[in-house]
Design an enzyme around this catalytic site. Structure first.
Site, PDB file in Angstrom:
ATOM      1  N   SER A 134      -9.951   1.422   0.111  1.00  0.00           N
ATOM      2  CA  SER A 134      -9.048   0.957  -0.936  1.00  0.00           C
ATOM      3  C   SER A 134      -7.641   1.302  -0.473  1.00  0.00           C
ATOM      4  O   SER A 134      -7.277   1.028   0.676  1.00  0.00           O
ATOM      5  CB  SER A 134      -9.408   1.607  -2.273  1.00  0.00           C
ATOM      6  OG  SER A 134      -8.528   1.195  -3.296  1.00  0.00           O
ATOM      7  N   TYR A 148      -2.611  -7.636  -5.316  1.00  0.00           N
ATOM      8  CA  TYR A 148      -3.294  -6.681  -4.441  1.00  0.00           C
ATOM      9  C   TYR A 148      -3.861  -5.531  -5.280  1.00  0.00           C
ATOM     10  O   TYR A 148      -5.016  -5.134  -5.100  1.00  0.00           O
ATOM     11  CB  TYR A 148      -2.308  -6.165  -3.396  1.00  0.00           C
ATOM     12  CG  TYR A 148      -2.883  -5.156  -2.428  1.00  0.00           C
ATOM     13  CD1 TYR A 148      -3.697  -5.564  -1.380  1.00  0.00           C
ATOM     14  CD2 TYR A 148      -2.595  -3.806  -2.553  1.00  0.00           C
ATOM     15  CE1 TYR A 148      -4.212  -4.650  -0.475  1.00  0.00           C
ATOM     16  CE2 TYR A 148      -3.101  -2.886  -1.654  1.00  0.00           C
ATOM     17  CZ  TYR A 148      -3.913  -3.311  -0.620  1.00  0.00           C
ATOM     18  OH  TYR A 148      -4.423  -2.396   0.268  1.00  0.00           O
ATOM     19  N   LYS A 152      -7.705  -4.047  -5.795  1.00  0.00           N
ATOM     20  CA  LYS A 152      -8.069  -2.667  -5.454  1.00  0.00           C
ATOM     21  C   LYS A 152      -8.486  -1.859  -6.682  1.00  0.00           C
ATOM     22  O   LYS A 152      -9.422  -1.057  -6.608  1.00  0.00           O
ATOM     23  CB  LYS A 152      -6.900  -1.980  -4.734  1.00  0.00           C
ATOM     24  CG  LYS A 152      -6.617  -2.539  -3.345  1.00  0.00           C
ATOM     25  CD  LYS A 152      -7.836  -2.445  -2.430  1.00  0.00           C
ATOM     26  CE  LYS A 152      -7.515  -2.857  -1.002  1.00  0.00           C
ATOM     27  NZ  LYS A 152      -8.703  -2.796  -0.119  1.00  0.00           N
TER      28      LYS A 152
END
Length: 279
Positions: A134, A148, A152
């Site tokens: 991650s 993004y 994650k």
């Protein structure tokens, strides 16, 4: 004792460094990437220790096929490393639908597909370790990285849930959270045309910091890989492995702020609880 690893996204960055380090110490590696020829030098140097396959993790059928082939060819896999990733740097209105789909399909859905494909094999052999790469961005946020972060934060929630589900089968899972690191990932970030409306906002400030070189990349990629290997070698699998001063400090500040905000809503939260029925 030598281990056998399955790693996605091995053409560059953490995946490439990890593959190099593991082969050098005598481990076997099933390395997947979009261009297998990128590892020709390692194949020449290490021969049968390296098994490669072409893989795009956004193709679920291909993921199942390649994972099964790797387990069959190598007779079992000790560590599965979900490393393939896609970075998108854009304010919320700037990104295209295709870019949003790509980051979610790669970082979230693709990672889930790899884990789901590996689990039947790991359960059958009665042991295994999963390292899910991650980032600090799985627990805290920065402007222009909203999509993004969505991927994650999503994969971290998934992994935190299944870690408890798979523990009874002897399978450990660790979420690896590197901070900003000079791996070339930043150079490969997808971008979108900048909207002038965001220039005087935190999104514009972050854009200028990256363009001007003041966005710090303080972490050592080789040492991050060493800690990943050490974690996989250890008997216990920590749920999270924060790596980098920015990860530690930024995530800690985010967690403290979230807890303070949470506690400030205590009375409101409890006000909706139904009163106990009279005896």
């Amino acid at each position: 004792m030598a281990k056998t690893w399955f790693i996605t996204g091995t053409s560059s960055g953490f995946g490439r460094i990890l593959t190099e380090r593991l082969l050098a110490r005598g481990d076997r590696v099933a390395a997947t990437l979009r261009r297998p020829e990128a590892l020709d030098d390692l194949r020449e140097a290490y021969g049968d220790l390296l098994w490669t396959a072409r893989l795009d993790v956004t193709d679920p059928a291909a993921v199942r096929q390649v994972v099964a082939a790797a387990f069959d060819a190598l007779g079992g896999i000790d560590v599965v490393v979900n490393n393939a990733g896609y970075g998108l740097f854009a304010a919320v209105e700037e990104a295209s639908d295709e870019q949003i789909r790509q980051v979610l399909d790669t970082n979230l859905v693709g990672s889930i597909a790899v884990i789901r494909a590996a689990l039947p094999h790991l359960r059958a052999q009665g042991h295994g370790r999963i390292l899910q790469v991650s980032s600090a961005g799985g627990q805290t946020t920065y402007p222009n990285f909203g999509f993004y972060h969505a991927s994650k934060w999503g994969i971290e929630g998934f992994c935190e849930t299944i870690a408890r589900e798979i523990a009874p089968f002897g399978i450990g899972l660790t979420i690896v959270e590197p901070g900003a690191t000079p791996t070339g990932f930043g150079a490969g970030l997808a971008t979108a045309p900048a909207m002038p409306e965001y220039d005087a906002t935190p999104a514009g400030d972050t854009r200028r910091a990256i363009a001007g070189g003041s966005f710090r990349l303080d972490n050592d990629p080789a040492r991050i890989v060493e800690e990943m290997i050490a974690s996989a070698d250890s008997a216990e699998a920590p749920l999270r492995l924060p790596l980098g001063r920015d990860t530690y400090e930024d995530v800690r500040a985010s967690l403290v702020a979230r807890l303070e905000s949470h506690d400030a809503q205590r009375e409101v939260a409890l006000s909706v609880v139904r009163a106990a029925d009279p005896a």
